[in-house]
Write a protein that holds these residues in place. Structure first.
Motif, PDB file in Angstrom:
ATOM      1  N   PHE A   1      -1.189   1.878   4.630  1.00  0.00           N
ATOM      2  CA  PHE A   1      -1.845   3.145   4.350  1.00  0.00           C
ATOM      3  C   PHE A   1      -1.598   4.150   5.469  1.00  0.00           C
ATOM      4  O   PHE A   1      -1.354   5.328   5.223  1.00  0.00           O
ATOM      5  CB  PHE A   1      -3.342   2.930   4.161  1.00  0.00           C
ATOM      6  CG  PHE A   1      -4.069   4.166   3.715  1.00  0.00           C
ATOM      7  CD1 PHE A   1      -3.796   4.703   2.471  1.00  0.00           C
ATOM      8  CD2 PHE A   1      -4.995   4.779   4.526  1.00  0.00           C
ATOM      9  CE1 PHE A   1      -4.454   5.851   2.039  1.00  0.00           C
ATOM     10  CE2 PHE A   1      -5.654   5.922   4.104  1.00  0.00           C
ATOM     11  CZ  PHE A   1      -5.393   6.454   2.860  1.00  0.00           C
TER      12      PHE A   1
ATOM     13  N   PHE B   1      -7.382   0.681  -4.908  1.00  0.00           N
ATOM     14  CA  PHE B   1      -6.649   1.868  -5.358  1.00  0.00           C
ATOM     15  C   PHE B   1      -6.799   2.013  -6.867  1.00  0.00           C
ATOM     16  O   PHE B   1      -6.535   1.078  -7.618  1.00  0.00           O
ATOM     17  CB  PHE B   1      -5.167   1.745  -5.000  1.00  0.00           C
ATOM     18  CG  PHE B   1      -4.909   1.619  -3.523  1.00  0.00           C
ATOM     19  CD1 PHE B   1      -4.595   2.731  -2.760  1.00  0.00           C
ATOM     20  CD2 PHE B   1      -4.995   0.386  -2.890  1.00  0.00           C
ATOM     21  CE1 PHE B   1      -4.362   2.620  -1.401  1.00  0.00           C
ATOM     22  CE2 PHE B   1      -4.769   0.262  -1.535  1.00  0.00           C
ATOM     23  CZ  PHE B   1      -4.454   1.386  -0.786  1.00  0.00           C
TER      24      PHE B   1
ATOM     25  N   VAL C   1      -8.692   6.062  -3.227  1.00  0.00           N
ATOM     26  CA  VAL C   1      -8.727   4.923  -2.312  1.00  0.00           C
ATOM     27  C   VAL C   1     -10.167   4.638  -1.893  1.00  0.00           C
ATOM     28  O   VAL C   1     -10.912   5.555  -1.537  1.00  0.00           O
ATOM     29  CB  VAL C   1      -7.867   5.192  -1.056  1.00  0.00           C
ATOM     30  CG1 VAL C   1      -7.795   3.943  -0.182  1.00  0.00           C
ATOM     31  CG2 VAL C   1      -6.471   5.659  -1.441  1.00  0.00           C
TER      32      VAL C   1
ATOM     33  N   GLU D   1       0.825  -1.203   0.000  1.00  0.00           N
ATOM     34  CA  GLU D   1       0.000   0.000   0.000  1.00  0.00           C
ATOM     35  C   GLU D   1       0.855   1.247   0.000  1.00  0.00           C
ATOM     36  O   GLU D   1       0.539   2.239  -0.664  1.00  0.00           O
ATOM     37  CB  GLU D   1      -0.914   0.015   1.231  1.00  0.00           C
ATOM     38  CG  GLU D   1      -2.105  -0.897   1.141  1.00  0.00           C
ATOM     39  CD  GLU D   1      -3.065  -0.644   2.287  1.00  0.00           C
ATOM     40  OE1 GLU D   1      -3.155   0.513   2.744  1.00  0.00           O
ATOM     41  OE2 GLU D   1      -3.720  -1.597   2.736  1.00  0.00           O
TER      42      GLU D   1
ATOM     43  N   TYR E   1       1.800   5.512   5.013  1.00  0.00           N
ATOM     44  CA  TYR E   1       1.819   6.481   3.917  1.00  0.00           C
ATOM     45  C   TYR E   1       1.270   7.837   4.378  1.00  0.00           C
ATOM     46  O   TYR E   1       1.856   8.892   4.103  1.00  0.00           O
ATOM     47  CB  TYR E   1       0.986   5.956   2.756  1.00  0.00           C
ATOM     48  CG  TYR E   1       0.558   7.034   1.786  1.00  0.00           C
ATOM     49  CD1 TYR E   1       1.472   7.585   0.899  1.00  0.00           C
ATOM     50  CD2 TYR E   1      -0.756   7.503   1.782  1.00  0.00           C
ATOM     51  CE1 TYR E   1       1.085   8.587   0.028  1.00  0.00           C
ATOM     52  CE2 TYR E   1      -1.141   8.503   0.912  1.00  0.00           C
ATOM     53  CZ  TYR E   1      -0.224   9.042   0.045  1.00  0.00           C
ATOM     54  OH  TYR E   1      -0.611  10.034  -0.807  1.00  0.00           O
ATOM     55  N   GLN E   2       0.136   7.815   5.083  1.00  0.00           N
ATOM     56  CA  GLN E   2      -0.457   9.065   5.546  1.00  0.00           C
ATOM     57  C   GLN E   2       0.501   9.813   6.460  1.00  0.00           C
ATOM     58  O   GLN E   2       0.663  11.033   6.345  1.00  0.00           O
ATOM     59  CB  GLN E   2      -1.774   8.769   6.296  1.00  0.00           C
ATOM     60  CG  GLN E   2      -2.869   8.193   5.408  1.00  0.00           C
ATOM     61  CD  GLN E   2      -3.544   9.252   4.555  1.00  0.00           C
ATOM     62  OE1 GLN E   2      -2.879  10.064   3.932  1.00  0.00           O
ATOM     63  NE2 GLN E   2      -4.868   9.240   4.527  1.00  0.00           N
TER      64      GLN E   2
ATOM     65  N   ASN F   1       0.664   4.257  -2.869  1.00  0.00           N
ATOM     66  CA  ASN F   1       0.276   5.585  -2.419  1.00  0.00           C
ATOM     67  C   ASN F   1       1.375   6.607  -2.634  1.00  0.00           C
ATOM     68  O   ASN F   1       1.119   7.744  -3.029  1.00  0.00           O
ATOM     69  CB  ASN F   1      -0.090   5.546  -0.930  1.00  0.00           C
ATOM     70  CG  ASN F   1      -1.545   5.246  -0.699  1.00  0.00           C
ATOM     71  OD1 ASN F   1      -2.397   6.064  -0.979  1.00  0.00           O
ATOM     72  ND2 ASN F   1      -1.830   4.060  -0.199  1.00  0.00           N
TER      73      ASN F   1
END
Length: 379
Positions: free
Chosen positions: A357, A276, A244, A233, A360-361, A237
């Motif tokens: 995820f 995605f 998403v 992920e 990534y955020q 991303n």
């Protein structure tokens, strides 16, 4: 000159900068270390250069199968270029490039004539021979970066290491220098490893991309592989914008946002997934054509630039970004408020519950904080 690191770990106090990282770079290869701030890419570069030591118990650092872990940085024959150039302000362009040759021990120092010839050749190579008598303060950022590269090449390094080499430059100059560096690499065929957090830079320049996150390697592959076949992920991303969705697999069928379709190959079984879809991977129609589709309303249109960019909202209240060609945009005669049907052409699935995820955020938020504190480098 090939490079290999095996099971490298590096900590700073309680912070783990690198966690059991291994990497092999073939001779003459151009490899990008790509990741957000704090991912470990610069630490790995500095360890290869000899500017940092690994933790006890780490594996070897090999240059052409020779362990250089105990060899001083001055003897590794490594050229290192920093983001902010680090040129000597009181020296001309010529003197900056000649510096590394002039400070060599007398027994291996070239003659004055040989140094002059070498420097002139390098300045011509980097297209700066006409500015040999200028000082760094008289150069643009892109010109200073070329001088820094010439100075690194002057000592005939086995390996060239670049740490965010174009990060302090504006977008147009970065694009020009990326193309120039690629041509330079093809001409001199020296092994190059460069650090960047710019996805476009890595995908355009590198033979292979090493995607890093939180001190680990997420994926290694060609630009095509990491972009089209992401391993996690985080990778999908981090490599560009993506839409998403929460979804579910049931017996080979995928359900998300009211759409039901066959799951992509290699995705059988059942369970919650995240879906995605990149903005350019939507097919837009003004009427249903029988293919599984999402019904959406056009809310914003930005037709400036190489693609028309749309912001849409589905009947379930989900926002979707779509990129399309100008020809297709004009063919459909789209306008704000138009109802359309979106057909996904390519999707990526990852099992729900992974921390990719969230990582990534967190990385994107850190990059945004860093960007607010960046300022252009001085002369």
């Amino acid at each position: 000159m090939s490079i290999e690191v095996r099971k490298i770990t590096k900590t700073f106090g309680s912070f783990v900068a690198l966690n059991d990282v291994s990497l092999h770079v073939a001779s003459g290869e151009l490899v990008a270390l790509l990741g957000p701030s704090g991912s470990g890419k610069t630490t790995l570069l500095r360890i290869i250069a000899g500017l940092e030591e690994t933790d006890a118990g780490s594996g070897p650092i090999l240059f052409h199968d020779e362990d250089v872990a105990g060899i001083d940085v001055r003897d590794r024959r490594v050229g290192f270029v920093f983001q902010h150039y680090a040129l000597f302000r009181h020296m001309t362009v010529f003197e900056n490039v000649a510096f590394g040759l002039r400070v060599r021990p007398r027994r291996v120092r070239p003659s004055r004539a040989a140094i002059r010839e070498k420097v002139q050749q390098l300045l011509k190579l980097v297209q700066m021979d006409f500015m040999a008598d200028r000082y760094p303060s008289q150069l643009s950022g892109g010109q200073r970066q070329r001088v820094a590269l010439a100075r690194a090449l002057a000592v005939e390094p086995k390996v060239l290491l670049l740490d965010e080499p174009f990060g302090a430059l504006d977008a147009k100059v970065r694009r020009e220098l990326r193309r120039w560096l690629r041509r330079l690499h093809e001409e001199i065929q020296v092994t190059i490893v460069f650090v960047t957090h710019d996805q476009d830079e890595a995908l355009e320049l590198a033979d292979r991309v090493v995607v890093m996150n939180q001190g680990k390697v997420e994926q290694i592959g060609s630009p095509d592989e990491v972009f089209h076949e992401p391993a996690s992920e985080f990778v999908v991303n981090f490599l560009g914008h993506v839409n998403v969705f929460q979804g579910r697999l049931e017996s080979g069928r995928l359900h998300f946002s009211g759409l039901t379709m066959d799951a992509p190959p290699r995705h059988g079984g059942s369970g919650a997934v995240r879906v995605f879809v990149r903005p350019h991977d939507w097919m837009v129609e003004t009427r249903a054509n029988g293919a599984p589709s999402l019904k959406a309303t056009v809310c914003q249109i930005n037709a400036a630039g190489p693609h028309a960019r749309l912001r849409l909202i589905t009947e379930y209240g989900e926002w979707i970004d779509v990129d399309m060609s100008h020809d297709r945009y004009h063919e459909l005669a789209l306008y704000t408020g138009a109802a359309v049907f979106l057909v996904p052409r390519d999707i990526k699935l990852f099992l729900d519950g992974s921390n990719g995820f969230a990582a990534y955020q967190a990385a994107r938020e850190q990059m945004q904080r860093d960007a607010r504190h960046l300022s252009p480098a001085g002369p």
